[in-house]
Design a protein around this motif. Structure first.
Motif: not given
Length: 247
Positions: A1-4, A162-169, A195-197
């Motif tokens: 799985m990649s989160l790039t 607008h608040g949200d998640i910042a994607r990271s491993r 959601s993170i992905r």
């Protein structure tokens, strides 16, 4: 799985209109705990919302777009009331299931909930001093995100957050481990990881917002693994640091 890169092919279970209704209700209710732990709205209230509302010198109108089960707007309303800041608060969501859960919440009299999306509220001629959203942006593809954020700016006479998640491993790994005590009977683990992905990095979101409306948004990182897109009339983005600006 990649989160790039964002995995926009993923769909969250709770977005399925045919998902298990009891698990959905449990998920919406338990967001209260999850958001208190990870959403960062306490700090955002202290540094941005409270000074802005207090500076108006009159009762404010505040809108939470995509309010879900209503926990964020109820929390903000209670903090403002504690600080003696008068305001009327509206939580709006197009999903009737979410509004049903929100309406059951023990909310202050200053809070009301309505089933509507940003387009309908705008068409009704409503305007608000402050417009916020929590965990909405990652649900949207780029076109829908551009439309949603444009609507939010049109609805606000003042501040938009607008608040949200910042994607990271690291966010993915920590959430996978940390959500275990809260996940039973809910969609919290599966949907949280999806959601993170699906989420943006601060730099990705800044580029999208700049393309929609140059120099009207700033994307900051107000807390670990969080991003906050901010706009207000006359606002010009001060910088374009890759990875977002620190708060």
């Amino acid at each position: 799985m990649s989160l790039t890169a964002r995995d926009t092919a993923l769909r969250e279970l709770m977005d399925d209109p045919d998902c298990d209704p009891e698990r959905l209700r449990a998920t919406l209710r338990r967001f209260d705990t999850v958001n208190r732990l990870v959403s960062g709205w306490g700090g955002v209230y202290t540094r941005r919302i409270r000074p802005f509302l207090a500076g108006l010198g009159r009762p404010a109108r505040v809108l939470d777009l995509g309010c879900g089960g209503g926990d964020v707007i109820v929390r903000l309303a209670r903090m403002a009331a504690r600080d003696g800041i008068p305001a009327g608060w509206v939580g709006a969501d197009p999903d009737a299931r979410a509004i049903e859960v929100a309406a059951e919440r023990d909310a202050p009299a200053s809070v009301r909930f309505t089933r509507a999306d940003s387009t309908a509220i705008l068409a009704a001629g409503e305007r608000f001093d402050l417009v916020v959203s929590n965990h909405v942006l990652h649900h949207l593809d780029t076109a829908a995100l551009v439309s949603f954020t444009a609507d939010s700016r049109a609805l606000a006479t003042g501040l938009v957050l607008h608040g949200d998640i910042a994607r990271s491993r690291l966010a993915y790994a920590l959430y996978a481990a940390g959500i275990t005590p809260l996940q039973r009977g809910t969609f919290l683990r599966t949907d949280g990881l999806r959601s993170i992905r699906r989420s943006h990095t601060p730099a990705e979101l800044q580029r999208i917002l700049d393309a929609e409306s140059p120099r009207t948004w700033r994307v900051a990182t107000p807390a670990p693994f969080r991003l906050l897109a901010e706009s207000r009339p006359g606002f010009e983005t001060a910088h374009r640091a890759e990875g977002g600006s620190s708060d």
